[in-house]
Design an enzyme around this catalytic site. Sequence first.
Site, short mmCIF file in Angstrom:
data_model
loop_
_atom_site.label_atom_id
_atom_site.label_comp_id
_atom_site.label_asym_id
_atom_site.label_seq_id
_atom_site.Cartn_x
_atom_site.Cartn_y
_atom_site.Cartn_z
N GLU A 1 -1.94 -12.83 -3.23
CA GLU A 1 -3.22 -12.88 -3.90
C GLU A 1 -3.57 -11.46 -4.32
O GLU A 1 -3.28 -10.51 -3.60
CB GLU A 1 -4.30 -13.43 -2.98
N TYR B 1 2.82 -6.21 -9.90
CA TYR B 1 3.37 -7.52 -9.57
C TYR B 1 3.99 -8.20 -10.78
O TYR B 1 5.03 -8.84 -10.66
CB TYR B 1 2.28 -8.40 -8.95
N ASN C 1 -8.06 -5.76 -10.18
CA ASN C 1 -7.13 -4.73 -9.71
C ASN C 1 -5.95 -4.65 -10.68
O ASN C 1 -4.87 -5.17 -10.44
CB ASN C 1 -6.66 -5.06 -8.30
N ALA D 1 0.83 -1.21 0.00
CA ALA D 1 0.00 0.00 0.00
C ALA D 1 0.86 1.25 0.00
O ALA D 1 1.89 1.31 0.68
CB ALA D 1 -0.90 0.00 1.23
N VAL D 2 0.41 2.25 -0.76
CA VAL D 2 1.06 3.55 -0.81
C VAL D 2 -0.04 4.60 -0.69
O VAL D 2 -1.07 4.50 -1.37
CB VAL D 2 1.86 3.74 -2.11
#
Length: 120
Positions: A105, A117, A110, A72-73
Amino acid sequence: MTENVTICTADDLPGLAVIEDACFSRPLTEGQLRSLVLSDNTVFLGAREGGRLVGSVWVQTVLDEGYIGNVAVLPAFRRRGIADALLKALDGLANARGLRFLTLEVREGNLAARRLYEKN
């Protein structure tokens, strides 16, 4: 780009909670974060800018395997290479700890996360 990526401690819990609240519709509670940060088999890495925690990633390990939790950012700091820096630091940590592989996962829809990734 971030100033640095470091291992988070209990002192970072308020900043981690801010990131969770800003990034997820169902964020981890501060109690859940505390439990994870204090766990012997979980490591949180935090990215800082101007001394402020602006991004995080965590990994839970079992034997020689790692499960990546949330990457998360904070929204205002996205698209600056912070998530890449976090994943690069996580890869270094995994290698240093002898992890054979990392898994995660991600929701199929998304696309931003999937691209991140796939790139890393």
